[in-house]
Design a protein around this motif. Structure first.
Motif, PDB file in Angstrom:
ATOM      1  N   TYR A  71      -4.241 -59.017 100.699  1.00  0.00           N
ATOM      2  CA  TYR A  71      -4.577 -57.601 100.688  1.00  0.00           C
ATOM      3  C   TYR A  71      -4.667 -57.130  99.239  1.00  0.00           C
ATOM      4  O   TYR A  71      -3.746 -57.333  98.453  1.00  0.00           O
ATOM      5  N   GLU A  72      -5.778 -56.498  98.897  1.00  0.00           N
ATOM      6  CA  GLU A  72      -5.966 -56.039  97.526  1.00  0.00           C
ATOM      7  C   GLU A  72      -4.838 -55.099  97.097  1.00  0.00           C
ATOM      8  O   GLU A  72      -4.336 -55.198  95.977  1.00  0.00           O
ATOM      9  N   SER A  73      -4.454 -54.191  97.974  1.00  0.00           N
ATOM     10  CA  SER A  73      -3.431 -53.215  97.626  1.00  0.00           C
ATOM     11  C   SER A  73      -2.105 -53.891  97.275  1.00  0.00           C
ATOM     12  O   SER A  73      -1.427 -53.494  96.324  1.00  0.00           O
ATOM     13  N   ILE A 200      -1.937 -46.036  94.731  1.00  0.00           N
ATOM     14  CA  ILE A 200      -2.612 -47.315  94.921  1.00  0.00           C
ATOM     15  C   ILE A 200      -4.121 -47.140  94.820  1.00  0.00           C
ATOM     16  O   ILE A 200      -4.816 -47.958  94.192  1.00  0.00           O
ATOM     17  N   GLU A 201      -4.641 -46.086  95.404  1.00  0.00           N
ATOM     18  CA  GLU A 201      -6.079 -45.822  95.312  1.00  0.00           C
ATOM     19  C   GLU A 201      -6.489 -45.630  93.852  1.00  0.00           C
ATOM     20  O   GLU A 201      -7.551 -46.109  93.423  1.00  0.00           O
ATOM     21  N   TYR A 202      -5.671 -44.927  93.088  1.00  0.00           N
ATOM     22  CA  TYR A 202      -5.931 -44.735  91.657  1.00  0.00           C
ATOM     23  C   TYR A 202      -5.950 -46.071  90.925  1.00  0.00           C
ATOM     24  O   TYR A 202      -6.838 -46.342  90.107  1.00  0.00           O
ATOM     25  N   LEU A 203      -4.975 -46.924  91.226  1.00  0.00           N
ATOM     26  CA  LEU A 203      -4.889 -48.216  90.552  1.00  0.00           C
ATOM     27  C   LEU A 203      -6.069 -49.110  90.894  1.00  0.00           C
ATOM     28  O   LEU A 203      -6.611 -49.822  90.036  1.00  0.00           O
ATOM     29  N   MET A 204      -6.501 -49.087  92.157  1.00  0.00           N
ATOM     30  CA  MET A 204      -7.628 -49.910  92.561  1.00  0.00           C
ATOM     31  C   MET A 204      -8.928 -49.419  91.949  1.00  0.00           C
ATOM     32  O   MET A 204      -9.842 -50.212  91.694  1.00  0.00           O
ATOM     33  N   ALA A 205      -9.012 -48.131  91.689  1.00  0.00           N
ATOM     34  CA  ALA A 205     -10.222 -47.584  91.091  1.00  0.00           C
ATOM     35  C   ALA A 205     -10.249 -47.775  89.572  1.00  0.00           C
ATOM     36  O   ALA A 205     -11.337 -47.742  88.974  1.00  0.00           O
ATOM     37  N   ASN A 206      -9.098 -48.007  88.954  1.00  0.00           N
ATOM     38  CA  ASN A 206      -9.020 -48.079  87.505  1.00  0.00           C
ATOM     39  C   ASN A 206      -8.651 -49.462  86.980  1.00  0.00           C
ATOM     40  O   ASN A 206      -8.247 -49.599  85.824  1.00  0.00           O
ATOM     41  N   ASN A 207      -8.764 -50.464  87.839  1.00  0.00           N
ATOM     42  CA  ASN A 207      -8.600 -51.853  87.426  1.00  0.00           C
ATOM     43  C   ASN A 207      -9.759 -52.672  87.973  1.00  0.00           C
ATOM     44  O   ASN A 207     -10.451 -52.243  88.890  1.00  0.00           O
ATOM     45  N   ILE A 208      -9.962 -53.833  87.405  1.00  0.00           N
ATOM     46  CA  ILE A 208     -11.058 -54.710  87.837  1.00  0.00           C
ATOM     47  C   ILE A 208     -10.490 -55.678  88.853  1.00  0.00           C
ATOM     48  O   ILE A 208      -9.649 -56.528  88.526  1.00  0.00           O
ATOM     49  N   ILE A 209     -10.952 -55.551  90.081  1.00  0.00           N
ATOM     50  CA  ILE A 209     -10.459 -56.393  91.176  1.00  0.00           C
ATOM     51  C   ILE A 209     -11.435 -57.534  91.413  1.00  0.00           C
ATOM     52  O   ILE A 209     -12.605 -57.300  91.754  1.00  0.00           O
ATOM     53  N   ASN A 210     -10.994 -58.755  91.215  1.00  0.00           N
ATOM     54  CA  ASN A 210     -11.825 -59.931  91.428  1.00  0.00           C
ATOM     55  C   ASN A 210     -11.370 -60.651  92.681  1.00  0.00           C
ATOM     56  O   ASN A 210     -10.282 -61.219  92.725  1.00  0.00           O
ATOM     57  N   VAL A 211     -12.200 -60.605  93.716  1.00  0.00           N
ATOM     58  CA  VAL A 211     -11.863 -61.244  94.978  1.00  0.00           C
ATOM     59  C   VAL A 211     -12.407 -62.663  94.986  1.00  0.00           C
ATOM     60  O   VAL A 211     -13.606 -62.882  94.787  1.00  0.00           O
ATOM     61  N   ALA A 212     -11.520 -63.636  95.197  1.00  0.00           N
ATOM     62  CA  ALA A 212     -11.924 -65.043  95.172  1.00  0.00           C
ATOM     63  C   ALA A 212     -12.762 -65.371  96.387  1.00  0.00           C
ATOM     64  O   ALA A 212     -12.572 -64.833  97.470  1.00  0.00           O
TER      65      ALA A 212
END
Length: 212
Positions: A71-73, A200-212
């Protein structure tokens, strides 16, 4: 609402404590009907002096890798926890969580009709491990408080109006009370869950999420 269930995990110890209190009251008074126990919150954190407890850390602009089955969160939040260094743990909050852990095990012991100490021994639980768990909960709180304070994240009146009942319904899964009771007596827990999700929504919007 995947993000919500992390809050549920943090609150499960409170459920056991409340169940124990209710069971003991029923046994002592031999009453057929009881009013729900009122939930009492933990001591407030000294947010104005948060720097005394946690070192500044980067929480935006990070490259965060997420596995296909993760889970990304959860990965984002665990990244924050690893990034943060606690200077010292505030004693009142640690003691509060430790007592919640003890109450949980007292409830289990009562339910299974075994001695409290025997239960702890069988589970390999010690006072030190109870305090380790308590400190983990406090670290969660401190990391959230730091980000919320530093990034100036808050709940608007509109969000509270629109979302309170929705979150209260979700909290019924944790506490066993109906949504109306939770809205009237547990607004602190409702707002905490809402603020956590917004962070959490703020963090997901302000970081680069790389899904393998």
């Amino acid at each position: 609402m995947k993000l919500f269930y992390r809050i549920c995990a943090l609150l499960l110890a409170f459920v056991a404590a409340l169940s124990l209190l209710t069971a003991c009251k029923e046994k002592d008074e031999n009453a057929d009907t009881e009013e729900p126990e009122t939930y009492s919150g933990m001591p407030e954190y000294d947010v104005e002096n948060i720097a005394e407890y946690i070192e500044p850390f980067e929480y935006t602009g990070l490259n965060i890798s997420v596995g296909e089955t993760e889970y990304e969160s959860e990965v984002v939040w665990n990244t924050m926890l690893r990034s943060a260094n606690i200077i010292k743990y505030p004693a009142p909050q640690v003691e509060y969580y430790a007592e919640q852990e003890r109450a949980k095990y007292r409830y289990y012991a009562s339910r299974e009709n075994i001695e409290y100490g025997t239960l702890l021994e069988s589970l390999g639980v010690t006072e030190e491990s109870i305090y380790e768990t308590a400190r983990r909960y406090v670290k969660d709180d401190l990391v959230l408080a730091y980000i919320v304070t530093d990034a100036n994240i808050s709940l608007t009146d509109d969000e509270k109006t629109r979302l309170t009942y929705k979150y209260a319904e979700k909290l019924t899964e944790v506490y066993g009370y109906d949504a109306e009771y939770i809205m009237e007596n547990m607004t602190e827990q409702v707002y905490y869950a809402m603020l956590y999700d917004k962070t959490i929504e703020y963090l997901m919007a302000n970081n680069i999420i790389n899904v393998a």
